[in-house]
Write a protein that holds these residues in place. Sequence first.
Motif, mmCIF file in Angstrom:
data_model
loop_
_atom_site.group_PDB
_atom_site.id
_atom_site.type_symbol
_atom_site.label_atom_id
_atom_site.label_comp_id
_atom_site.label_asym_id
_atom_site.label_seq_id
_atom_site.Cartn_x
_atom_site.Cartn_y
_atom_site.Cartn_z
ATOM 1 N N ASN A 220 5.874 4.432 3.701
ATOM 2 C CA ASN A 220 5.178 4.913 2.504
ATOM 3 C C ASN A 220 5.717 4.246 1.241
ATOM 4 O OD1 ASN A 220 7.548 6.720 3.157
ATOM 5 N ND2 ASN A 220 7.105 7.449 1.092
ATOM 6 N N VAL A 221 6.990 3.869 1.225
ATOM 7 C CA VAL A 221 7.549 3.159 0.069
ATOM 8 C C VAL A 221 6.885 1.793 -0.068
ATOM 9 C CG1 VAL A 221 9.639 2.111 -0.888
ATOM 10 C CG2 VAL A 221 9.744 4.394 0.148
ATOM 11 N N PHE A 222 6.707 1.095 1.059
ATOM 12 C CA PHE A 222 6.024 -0.197 1.009
ATOM 13 C C PHE A 222 4.594 -0.025 0.503
ATOM 14 C CE2 PHE A 222 3.782 -3.765 3.317
ATOM 15 C CZ PHE A 222 4.308 -4.781 2.533
ATOM 16 N N ALA A 223 3.918 1.032 0.930
ATOM 17 C CA ALA A 223 2.559 1.280 0.451
ATOM 18 C C ALA A 223 2.547 1.496 -1.062
ATOM 19 C CB ALA A 223 1.966 2.491 1.168
ATOM 20 N N ASP A 224 3.503 2.232 -1.582
ATOM 21 C CA ASP A 224 3.605 2.409 -3.033
ATOM 22 C C ASP A 224 3.793 1.060 -3.735
ATOM 23 O OD1 ASP A 224 3.301 5.140 -2.894
ATOM 24 O OD2 ASP A 224 5.421 5.609 -3.203
ATOM 25 N N GLN A 225 4.652 0.217 -3.172
ATOM 26 C CA GLN A 225 4.870 -1.110 -3.764
ATOM 27 C C GLN A 225 3.569 -1.912 -3.798
ATOM 28 O OE1 GLN A 225 7.982 -2.328 -0.996
ATOM 29 N NE2 GLN A 225 9.492 -2.327 -2.656
ATOM 30 N N ILE A 226 2.814 -1.851 -2.706
ATOM 31 C CA ILE A 226 1.561 -2.613 -2.640
ATOM 32 C C ILE A 226 0.542 -2.057 -3.624
ATOM 33 C CG2 ILE A 226 -0.369 -3.275 -1.155
ATOM 34 C CD1 ILE A 226 2.328 -4.716 -0.607
ATOM 35 N N GLU A 227 0.418 -0.728 -3.701
ATOM 36 C CA GLU A 227 -0.553 -0.165 -4.644
ATOM 37 C C GLU A 227 -0.173 -0.519 -6.089
ATOM 38 O OE1 GLU A 227 -2.582 4.091 -5.982
ATOM 39 O OE2 GLU A 227 -1.890 3.821 -3.910
ATOM 40 N N TRP A 228 1.115 -0.511 -6.403
ATOM 41 C CA TRP A 228 1.550 -0.876 -7.753
ATOM 42 C C TRP A 228 1.155 -2.314 -8.068
ATOM 43 C CZ3 TRP A 228 4.467 -4.238 -10.561
ATOM 44 C CH2 TRP A 228 4.913 -3.830 -11.824
ATOM 45 N N MET A 229 1.404 -3.226 -7.130
ATOM 46 C CA MET A 229 1.035 -4.627 -7.338
ATOM 47 C C MET A 229 -0.482 -4.789 -7.399
ATOM 48 S SD MET A 229 3.828 -6.506 -7.603
ATOM 49 C CE MET A 229 3.376 -8.191 -7.160
ATOM 50 N N HIS A 230 -1.189 -4.092 -6.546
ATOM 51 C CA HIS A 230 -2.661 -4.140 -6.535
ATOM 52 C C HIS A 230 -3.225 -3.767 -7.901
ATOM 53 C CE1 HIS A 230 -6.797 -3.347 -5.381
ATOM 54 N NE2 HIS A 230 -6.658 -2.039 -5.588
ATOM 55 N N ARG A 231 -2.612 -2.801 -8.558
ATOM 56 C CA ARG A 231 -3.094 -2.361 -9.877
ATOM 57 C C ARG A 231 -2.748 -3.359 -10.983
ATOM 58 N NH1 ARG A 231 -1.496 4.049 -10.487
ATOM 59 N NH2 ARG A 231 -2.332 4.802 -8.502
ATOM 60 N N HIS A 232 -1.638 -4.089 -10.842
ATOM 61 C CA HIS A 232 -1.127 -4.890 -11.954
ATOM 62 C C HIS A 232 -1.421 -6.383 -11.855
ATOM 63 C CE1 HIS A 232 1.263 -1.169 -12.484
ATOM 64 N NE2 HIS A 232 1.337 -1.533 -13.757
ATOM 65 N N LEU A 233 -1.789 -6.879 -10.672
ATOM 66 C CA LEU A 233 -2.067 -8.304 -10.532
ATOM 67 C C LEU A 233 -3.367 -8.689 -11.234
ATOM 68 C CD1 LEU A 233 -1.117 -8.931 -6.785
ATOM 69 C CD2 LEU A 233 -0.085 -10.076 -8.758
ATOM 70 N N VAL A 234 -3.350 -9.789 -11.977
ATOM 71 C CA VAL A 234 -4.549 -10.327 -12.625
ATOM 72 C C VAL A 234 -4.542 -11.854 -12.459
ATOM 73 C CG1 VAL A 234 -4.824 -8.459 -14.309
ATOM 74 C CG2 VAL A 234 -3.330 -10.385 -14.862
#
Length: 569
Positions: A220-234
Amino acid sequence: MIANPSAKYAPFAPIALADRQWPSRTITQAPLWLSTDLRDGNQALFEPMNAERKMSLFKELVRIGFKQIEVGFPAASQTDFDFVRKLIEDKLIPDDVTIMVMTQSREDLIARTVEAVKGSPRAIVHLYNATASAWRRIVFGMSVQQVMGLIGHHVGYLKQLTDAQPDTRWTLQYSPETFSATELEVSLEACHTAINAWGAGPGREVIINLPTTVENATANVFADQIEWMHRHLVPREHIVLSVHPHNDRGTGVAAAEFAMMAGADRVEGCLFGNGERCGNVDIVTLALNLYTQGVHPQLDFSDINAVARVAEECTSIPVHPRHPYAGDLVFTAFSGSHQDAIKKGFAAQDPNGLWEVPYLPIDPADLGRTYDSVIRVNSQSGKGGIAFLLERERGVVMPRRMQVEFSAVVQRQTDASETEINGEDIWALFRQTYLRGSSTGSDAIQYHGHTLDGSGQGIELDLSIQGVRQRLSGQGNGPIAATVDALGLPMRVDSYEERATGSGADAQALAIVEAALEGVAGSGFGVGMSHNIVTASIQAVISVANRLQERRQARGAGGSAEVNAEVGA
């Protein structure tokens, strides 16, 4: 083990993502798949694959349906460089498949990598560098700013080289190699540095690959990391967000599934989880997990036995008998209560309804497997004793998958007779089941003799087929292949073993062939015994041909599941 692990190991800090969305999402489609069996998987082998085995595995990956395949590290190995050049120069890459090659962030290695893939219609160049604090401090002695300078410089250099080769459609894949242990702000800056240096935009997408280089926290920690990056990548619309989970904590599959829920578009991994240390994510398990949830994985595992055999042959790593979906024993119930529930489940199963058989999360037939589990004896009273008696009394040593198959035959016999079966009875049943195709008997194909040509690659068989005596000729790279060719059946030989039964002048050669027949689920075994090993091998091929044809005829005539269960695991 130390008494107080908290004095030595620190828990991974949670991600500040109070409004996380991934836990409430459902996976509704397969990701883009990247097989790294030929690169990450290969470098993890005790003995790396030679060119022949790499080519065999590449063809199998294409057959399964992979559209992106990482084919090597050409700047680090002449073998990999030559393999990549052969794929390109011999035009062995299908039009819908893109190859990927990997390189470290060094100018000479980048140049060598581009040289390896030039001329390919499409190519992904995978550039990476370590970004985590421990690596920056301990391994490289670099500041965050120095790391960013390295990324910008080397991506820019790659862009310069690839822009000079416009006949190839180039894609950058950038990986902050130690993403799972890197501060999220540093990972984001590294990715944006690569994205900007590459010039990502319309018609020029970039793959951002986020690996659990070392799995160091719960999934679940890895999933949080991915969701954070998914939101911030442009610019997110021009980015393919990829993950490359490792399995150090044994949760690589869960990490990949959670990451897909968190926004990942693409998953990298290996068949059966091969890879460094504890392995990469197991794509077979991950894909078939999707399948059991009603999501087509867009990969073909309908003959899982064949996939496993190719992977084992190419990597020299056996698939564990308890491996999810693919293990030889995963559809085998030893427990009496399990057997009873499975039998009742089959009886109640609507052939047009949702799959709902107790203890079986997937229909074995969907993987080319058979229903042998419902008629297996347990290890205490069946399979182990059968194998022991045959070896001790007759010198017959069966391969593991053959033990699974024959124990089902014995179980049917004991169920019918309701009596104890002894060693003589087991041997009689073995002969009746496997020593097929003799000049006496009722088999469709009966063997009378054979003649080999001088090269040993041609054969003439003296047979009776449906009672009619005739001679058939065939060619192959040996007697087995030539016999299959002579029979003219759509049959594939999966394995061959030969052994001696006994010793001295009276010893006989025992040949065991495992084969599959088009239109018949699973595989089956045939056996030949003779003082001549070639004769025994030919008899084994005829034996398995008779058995598989009987199964096909039984199915065509509406044979029951019990009849259909005889042929292999």
